[in-house]
Design a protein around this motif. Structure first.
Motif, short mmCIF file in Angstrom:
data_model
loop_
_atom_site.label_atom_id
_atom_site.label_comp_id
_atom_site.label_asym_id
_atom_site.label_seq_id
_atom_site.Cartn_x
_atom_site.Cartn_y
_atom_site.Cartn_z
N UNK A 5 0.86 -1.18 0.00
CA UNK A 5 0.00 0.00 0.00
C UNK A 5 0.90 1.23 0.00
N UNK A 6 0.68 2.15 -0.93
CA UNK A 6 1.53 3.32 -1.04
C UNK A 6 0.70 4.52 -1.47
N UNK A 7 1.17 5.69 -1.11
CA UNK A 7 0.49 6.93 -1.48
C UNK A 7 1.03 8.06 -0.63
N UNK A 8 0.61 9.29 -0.91
CA UNK A 8 1.09 10.43 -0.13
C UNK A 8 0.58 10.38 1.31
N UNK A 9 1.18 11.17 2.17
CA UNK A 9 0.76 11.23 3.58
C UNK A 9 -0.72 11.55 3.67
N UNK A 10 -1.42 10.81 4.54
CA UNK A 10 -2.85 11.06 4.73
C UNK A 10 -3.74 10.39 3.72
N UNK A 11 -3.19 9.49 2.90
CA UNK A 11 -4.01 8.85 1.85
C UNK A 11 -4.85 7.70 2.38
N UNK A 12 -4.56 7.22 3.61
CA UNK A 12 -5.35 6.14 4.20
C UNK A 12 -4.67 4.80 4.22
N UNK A 13 -3.41 4.73 3.82
CA UNK A 13 -2.74 3.43 3.71
C UNK A 13 -2.53 2.76 5.07
N UNK A 14 -2.08 3.53 6.07
CA UNK A 14 -1.87 2.94 7.40
C UNK A 14 -3.19 2.59 8.06
#
Length: 322
Positions: free
Chosen positions: A33-42
């Motif tokens: 899972x990857x994306x900019x900060x705050x994208x919901x991955x964690x």
């Protein structure tokens, strides 16, 4: 193995962290899972082991709703690795590794055997490291212990939340190589969160790129590099799209059939959609590779055949990404 059906996470202030997520992670897959900060991955990762409750939708583990599992049973079957390693400082490395097996009432002999096996697997001499305390280890060594502690009780799923982001580049690359070895040897279903696209391309079987709580694109590393869904994906991947290691190599041109009923002992297996780098990394350690598509063996390749293919594609201009 893991399935999300219309999963959302909303907070009381109205923030939508994850918005109607639908995805399926296959058994034995290394899914990033990857994306900019705050994208919901964690948030997505933490909903799998119920550290964060979902607001809507359903998550399934082996076709059973995770809400129907006993919380302890669920988490015992899921290894979890954080950026902050959080080893117990008063315990030895062996004791840190065997925390969950001890809770599951494994025998002392079995726990010791498992701890020593895992230490040796990631290059930590078990005779040298077993009785040390965490403060006697470097950051990279501690993180190795964090990874194998998550594997100690042989869980079906491993969750990893930016586990290498705090390490120096040399330690980080070394741990990534360890993960590739563990991936080949243990074949655990792994969900891995990172903000580093190079790391994702190196480790993943498939990558899910997220933005503002939604899925933008899911695909193999090569699929994302060669066929980005939109400008966001293209920009997020960046210069990796021009890397010769991600070249579109057609393995099907050189696959040799397997003999009827042929069985190989501990074969090295690679996906038909693997990148050039993944193929060469594997052939540097094995004379030949079994090629699979959707979990089924479709043939084999060897060093000679890949060299011949690269020569042909180079002459045809097939290795150009322009």
């Amino acid at each position: 193995m893991i399935k999300f059906e219309n999963v959302s996470k909303r907070y009381q202030d109205g923030t939508i962290a994850v918005d109607s997520l639908n995805l399926e992670i296959k058994k034995g897959e290394f899914f990033v899972l990857i994306g900019p900060s705050g994208c919901g991955k964690t948030t997505t990762l933490k909903m799998i082991n119920r550290l964060i409750p979902l607001s809507d939708g359903t998550i399934f583990f082996d076709e059973q709703k995770i809400s129907e599992y006993d919380i302890h049973e669920l988490r015992w079957n899921i290894g979890y690795v954080l950026q902050q390693i959080a080893l117990f400082p008063h315990m030895t490395i062996e004791e840190n590794i065997t925390v969950v097996p001890e809770m599951k009432k494994w025998s002392k002999e079995k726990m010791k055997e498992r701890a020593y096996e895992l230490m040796d697997m990631v290059g930590l001499d078990s005779k040298m490291y077993a009785k040390r305390k965490p403060k006697e280890l470097s950051g990279g060594e501690q993180q190795r212990v964090g990874v194998i502690r998550a594997l100690a009780a042989d869980p079906e799923i491993i969750l990893m939340d930016e586990p290498f982001s705090a390490l120096d580049p040399i330690s980080r690359e070394s741990l990534q190589d360890d993960m590739l070895d563990l991936k080949k040897n243990l074949k655990k279903t792994t969900v891995f969160v990172t903000h580093d696209m190079q790391e994702a391309l190196k480790l993943a079987d498939r990558i899910c790129i997220m933005e503002k709580g939604k899925i933008v694109q899911i695909g193999t590393p090569r699929e994302l590099v060669m066929n980005p869904a939109n400008d966001f994906v293209k920009k997020f991947i960046g210069d990796q799209a021009h890397s010769p290691w991600m070249a579109d190599v057609d393995l099907e041109r050189i696959i040799q059939p397997l003999g009827q009923g042929e069985m190989l002992e501990n074969p090295a297996v690679i996906s038909v959609s693997s990148s050039l780098k993944q193929v060469l990394d594997n052939l540097s350690q094995h004379e030949q590779l079994i090629v699979e598509r959707d979990g089924e063996w479709i043939g084999r390749i060897n060093r000679k055949s890949i060299i011949q293919l690269l020569s042909e594609e180079w002459n045809e201009g097939g290795l150009s990404n322009d």
